[in-house]
Structure formats: structure tokens, C-alpha cells
Design an enzyme around this catalytic site. Sequence first.
Site, PDB file in Angstrom:
ATOM      1  CE  LYS A  66      -4.448  -1.464   2.183  1.00  0.00           C
ATOM      2  NZ  LYS A  66      -5.271  -1.206   3.162  1.00  0.00           N
ATOM      3  CG  ASP A 102      -8.267   1.271   3.036  1.00  0.00           C
ATOM      4  OD1 ASP A 102      -9.128   0.238   2.511  1.00  0.00           O
ATOM      5  OD2 ASP A 102      -7.106   0.936   3.102  1.00  0.00           O
TER       6      ASP A 102
END
Length: 282
Positions: A66, A102
Site C-alpha cells: 500500500k 479505506d
Amino acid sequence: MNKLYGLLGHPVGHSMSPLMHNDAFKQLGINGYYHAFDVPEDKLKEAVDALRLFNISGLNVTIPHKVTIMEFLDEIDEEALMIGAVNTVVNIEGRLIGYNTDGRGYLTSLLTKLNKPLKDSNVLVIGAGGAARGIVTALANDGVALLTIANRTIEKADEIKNHYLKYREANINVLPLKKAQLNLARYDIVINTTSIGMSPRVDEVPISIDHIKQTAVLSDLIYNPIETKLLQLGNKKGIITHNGVGMFVEQGALAFLKWTGKQPDTEKMTKIVMQQLGGSTC
Ligand code: ATR
């Protein structure tokens, strides 16, 4: 021709994303195919180069890539920069653009459980890892009355606060975990972002909730198990609880919307995820 989408992670064997997204393509009549690519930590650049060559339309990115993926993209959206991580990539005319869905996905799900406006809420975030960064950024960007980050290692909580404040002003407090536990009656929303309670260590809790207030919303990012020990204790007390399934589904749905411009059916996505997790939505 099918458009290619995928997940970059390591390991990816248990990912629920392929089932969730491939079903959404089918439901919406989109010629898309989503594949989970298992990419070792040192092979990310090669993987991104190869996927560019194959004209990948969109990607999800998960652990451990990420943060590293950001080096290999052409542009990064502002909220992803603030979070310092990317979980979604969109190919726009050959340029790979990084986003992070997210935090927003989490908020979309949390909002369905709230009994008072977020902007009037006193929020406690437990943990200061990668997951906490996304949540803190989304909460601070939307605006809450007071945001407190509590962590075992206080310096890591300070780091998140200072990183965020480089971009925007916000009312962010930092506390040791033990102090937050004592002050628990002050918070309207308590969010566990640590992995404490995740399978197989299902009997552990990040914090004692003895002092939580009866009107609080208790949220846990974990979805394996669906109901952590922390949430079980909250349910026993009769307070509102919120598990990690909603965040998983909503972050995926937001990514899907960015790739295709179409809103997938999140109820159907939730059903698929719950079936995979061995739970039931009925
Ligand atoms: P992620 O990216 O999933 O958030 P991470 O970056 O490893 O994972 O962060 C894990 C978080 O869980 C951290 O806040 C960590 O606290 P420390 O910063 O003090 O390490 C917290 N954590 C993990 N195990 C813990 C434990 N047994 N007790 C208290 N906090 C714990």
C-alpha cells in the site's frame, strides 16, 4: 474484450475481492474480470510494469504494497497523499492514478450506525498503524468534535497527528492506551484499528470497555471473526456495535465506482462477503 482488474498483495489466497467484484461486473453487465495477483514484496515494480503493458483498467492494493506502490504511479489523489498509502489504482488513458478508499469506505459504513452527527461526536481511535491513518484522515477531513488517538507506543500516535497537521488544521489529541481506557466514558465513538482480537487470537481485547458509555458506538475494523471479543462485550452491555465487514465492502464499492463509474449493489456484496466469512446476513 474483457477489461482487466486486479488485486496486488502478498499473500492473496484468502482474498474475498475477486468474488465480490466479479459478481458486481456480472450484475451490472460490465465486461470486466478481476484477478488476485500474488506479488512478493520485491517484485512490485515488475508487476506494475507488466500490468501497464496489459493495459490494466484498475487495481486494489493490499498488504504489503500500500505504501510502496506510490513510487510507481503517475499521480496520487490528495486524500491518499494525506493517508500516505494507496489501496485503489485507476488507469485513465494510460496514466495510473492512486486513491485510498479505506477511510471513506469505513466512514460510509460507520454513518449507518451513528445516533448523533459525526461533527458533534467525541471519537477515540485505538491504534496508530496503517489502518489508523486511513480512519484518522477520513474522520478529521469530515470533521468531528474531538479526535483522540490512543496507542501503546505514544510516539506512533504523535506521528499520525503531526503527519495530518502538515496538510490541515484539526483538533487531534494523543493519549496512552491506559489513560484512554480510564477516560472511556467521554467518547461517543470508540474504534479499534489494531489487530488485537483477530483470528487466531480471538480472546484478546485492545482495551477494557468497563467505563464505556451506554450511548456509545463501539466499532472494530476486524472482520475475521465477524464479531470480535471486543464487540461481544459491547453487545452484552447493549451498546451499538459495528464490525469490519461494512468497511471491507464499502472500500471495494468505492474502488468499483472509480473504475467503472457505476455503483455496485453493496447489499449483494455484503451477502457474498458474509458467506465467505461463514456468517449470515439474514
Ligand atoms: P496496520 O497496518 O494493520 O494498522 P500495524 O501498522 O502493524 O498494522 O499497526 C498495528 C497497531 O496495533 C499498532 O497501533 C500497534 O501498537 P504499537 O504502535 O504500540 O505497536 C497495535 N498493537 C498490536 N499489538 C498490540 C498489543 N498486543 N497491545 C497493544 N497494541 C498493539
